[in-house]
Design a protein around this motif. Structure first.
Motif, short mmCIF file in Angstrom:
data_model
loop_
_atom_site.label_atom_id
_atom_site.label_comp_id
_atom_site.label_asym_id
_atom_site.label_seq_id
_atom_site.Cartn_x
_atom_site.Cartn_y
_atom_site.Cartn_z
N VAL A 148 49.51 56.33 15.24
CA VAL A 148 50.11 56.31 13.90
C VAL A 148 50.27 57.74 13.39
O VAL A 148 49.61 58.67 13.86
CB VAL A 148 49.26 55.49 12.90
CG1 VAL A 148 49.13 54.06 13.37
CG2 VAL A 148 47.89 56.12 12.72
N GLN A 149 51.16 57.91 12.41
CA GLN A 149 51.35 59.23 11.81
C GLN A 149 50.04 59.69 11.14
O GLN A 149 49.41 58.91 10.43
CB GLN A 149 52.46 59.19 10.77
CG GLN A 149 53.85 59.00 11.34
CD GLN A 149 54.29 60.21 12.16
OE1 GLN A 149 53.96 61.34 11.85
NE2 GLN A 149 55.03 59.94 13.23
N LEU A 167 47.52 57.66 8.35
CA LEU A 167 46.10 57.36 8.53
C LEU A 167 45.26 58.01 7.44
O LEU A 167 44.34 57.39 6.89
CB LEU A 167 45.64 57.85 9.91
CG LEU A 167 44.16 57.65 10.25
CD1 LEU A 167 43.77 56.18 10.13
CD2 LEU A 167 43.87 58.16 11.66
N ALA A 168 45.60 59.26 7.09
CA ALA A 168 44.85 59.97 6.06
C ALA A 168 44.97 59.27 4.71
O ALA A 168 43.97 59.11 3.98
CB ALA A 168 45.36 61.41 5.95
N TYR A 169 46.17 58.82 4.36
CA TYR A 169 46.38 58.13 3.09
C TYR A 169 45.65 56.77 3.09
O TYR A 169 45.09 56.35 2.07
CB TYR A 169 47.87 57.91 2.83
CG TYR A 169 48.55 59.05 2.12
CD1 TYR A 169 48.12 60.37 2.31
CD2 TYR A 169 49.62 58.83 1.27
CE1 TYR A 169 48.75 61.42 1.66
CE2 TYR A 169 50.26 59.88 0.61
CZ TYR A 169 49.82 61.18 0.81
OH TYR A 169 50.43 62.21 0.16
N LYS A 220 51.91 50.10 6.39
CA LYS A 220 52.54 50.74 7.56
C LYS A 220 51.64 50.64 8.77
O LYS A 220 52.10 50.37 9.89
CB LYS A 220 52.86 52.21 7.25
CG LYS A 220 54.05 52.42 6.34
CD LYS A 220 54.31 53.91 6.15
CE LYS A 220 55.51 54.16 5.26
NZ LYS A 220 55.74 55.62 5.04
N MET A 221 50.35 50.87 8.56
CA MET A 221 49.41 50.79 9.67
C MET A 221 49.35 49.39 10.26
O MET A 221 49.34 49.21 11.48
CB MET A 221 48.01 51.22 9.22
CG MET A 221 47.80 52.72 9.22
SD MET A 221 46.05 53.17 9.09
CE MET A 221 45.37 52.43 10.55
N LEU A 222 49.32 48.38 9.40
CA LEU A 222 49.27 47.01 9.88
C LEU A 222 50.54 46.65 10.64
O LEU A 222 50.49 45.94 11.65
CB LEU A 222 49.05 46.04 8.71
CG LEU A 222 47.69 46.15 8.02
CD1 LEU A 222 47.63 45.21 6.82
CD2 LEU A 222 46.56 45.83 8.98
N THR A 223 51.67 47.13 10.15
CA THR A 223 52.93 46.90 10.85
C THR A 223 52.90 47.57 12.23
O THR A 223 53.37 47.00 13.23
CB THR A 223 54.12 47.46 10.04
OG1 THR A 223 54.16 46.80 8.76
CG2 THR A 223 55.44 47.21 10.76
N ARG A 249 50.73 45.51 14.57
CA ARG A 249 51.47 44.34 15.07
C ARG A 249 52.43 44.76 16.18
O ARG A 249 52.62 44.04 17.17
CB ARG A 249 52.23 43.67 13.93
CG ARG A 249 51.41 42.70 13.09
CD ARG A 249 50.95 41.53 13.89
NE ARG A 249 50.14 40.59 13.12
CZ ARG A 249 49.38 39.66 13.66
NH1 ARG A 249 49.31 39.54 14.98
NH2 ARG A 249 48.67 38.84 12.91
N GLY A 250 53.03 45.93 16.00
CA GLY A 250 53.92 46.44 17.05
C GLY A 250 53.17 46.73 18.33
O GLY A 250 53.65 46.43 19.43
N PHE A 251 51.97 47.30 18.22
CA PHE A 251 51.17 47.59 19.40
C PHE A 251 50.76 46.31 20.12
O PHE A 251 50.66 46.27 21.35
CB PHE A 251 49.91 48.38 19.01
CG PHE A 251 50.19 49.71 18.35
CD1 PHE A 251 51.36 50.39 18.62
CD2 PHE A 251 49.28 50.28 17.47
CE1 PHE A 251 51.64 51.62 18.02
CE2 PHE A 251 49.54 51.50 16.86
CZ PHE A 251 50.73 52.17 17.14
N VAL A 252 50.53 45.25 19.33
CA VAL A 252 50.19 43.95 19.92
C VAL A 252 51.39 43.42 20.70
O VAL A 252 51.26 42.94 21.83
CB VAL A 252 49.77 42.94 18.83
CG1 VAL A 252 49.63 41.54 19.42
CG2 VAL A 252 48.46 43.38 18.18
N SER A 253 52.58 43.50 20.10
CA SER A 253 53.80 43.02 20.76
C SER A 253 54.08 43.79 22.05
O SER A 253 54.58 43.23 23.02
CB SER A 253 55.00 43.14 19.81
OG SER A 253 54.82 42.36 18.65
N GLN A 254 53.75 45.10 22.04
CA GLN A 254 53.99 45.94 23.21
C GLN A 254 52.90 45.80 24.28
O GLN A 254 53.04 46.33 25.38
CB GLN A 254 54.08 47.41 22.78
CG GLN A 254 55.23 47.72 21.84
CD GLN A 254 55.11 49.09 21.20
OE1 GLN A 254 54.66 50.04 21.83
NE2 GLN A 254 55.48 49.20 19.94
#
Length: 234
Positions: A71-72, A76-78, A123-126, A129-134
């Motif tokens: 993640v950016q 992550l910091a925010y 954004k992190m949760l999205t 989910r993308g990492f799960v799909s990949q």
């Protein structure tokens, strides 16, 4: 048409889950209440699989590093900003020292508003989910309760039908209610009654599938005979 009808096809469960995950908490609960009124089986399955940042933070370090390193850094910091120091230290301990220092420096310089922090978490949760799909994150290993079976719509629809299905006689007809009063341990809602209904439903399903298989075998035989005749003519 019920609210769930459009989601009962293949892939619909995941679409509905994403809708819930990206909705504000209040609206999400309103959706879940509507779903529960229409189909409690679906509501329970959805609620159990909703991905939250707290759930992600509870994963082992070997999986967190796969997420945090992708993640950016500012996201992550925010997302971590304002969390307890002990939690931040524990979460970032999975990163190499240089990467960890970069995140902590960004956190020290940043002053995100609650809305910005919330957006970063979304954004992190999205991303997760993308990492799960990949296939980068495999939920069946990381967090089995969140794993979504490939045929989950069929499973849930069968379960919901089975729960609501009235008792059946041996010939497949709906059994008539016995007018005698129920006694303790012998009600229609007893576990034994539910198991009996499920067994009967599965028996009928097996018979139906067997009939379809036999029909396909017959059709296959006919087509083979026609093909043999055509070859002879040719």
């Amino acid at each position: 048409m019920g609210m769930l009808d459009r989601y009962k096809k293949k892939g619909g469960f995941f679409q509905l889950l994403q809708l819930l995950e990206t909705s504000p908490t209040t609206k999400r609960e309103q959706f879940l209440t509507l779903i529960a009124g229409e189909n409690p089986v679906w509501e329970e399955a959805l609620r159990k699989r909703i991905l939250t940042i707290g759930r992600v933070y509870g994963w082992e370090g070997q999986y967190l590093v796969e997420i945090f390193s992708r993640v950016q850094p500012m996201t992550l910091a925010y997302a971590l900003h304002g969390n307890p120091d002990e939690q931040i230290e524990q979460l970032l301990s999975c990163l190499p020292p240089i990467s960890k220092r970069k995140i902590t420096d960004l956190m020290a310089e940043a002053a995100p508003t609650p809305a910005e922090k919330g957006t970063s978490i979304s954004k992190m949760l999205t991303e997760v989910r993308g990492f799960v799909s990949q296939g980068i994150i495999r939920l069946e290993k990381v967090d089995p309760e969140l794993h979504i079976p490939e045929n989950i719509e069929e499973i849930l629809n069968t379960t919901a039908f089975n729960i609501n299905m009235p008792p059946l006689t041996s010939d497949g007809n709906v059994a008539k209610k016995d007018m005698k009063p129920n006694i303790v341990g012998d009600s229609d809602d007893s576990p034994g009654s539910a198991v009996s209904q499920e067994a009967e439903f599965l028996r009928r399903k097996v018979n139906q599938l067997s009939s379809e298989v036999n029909a396909l075998k017959h059709e296959n035989t006919v087509l083979k005979d026609k093909l043999a005749q055509i070859k002879k003519i040719a």
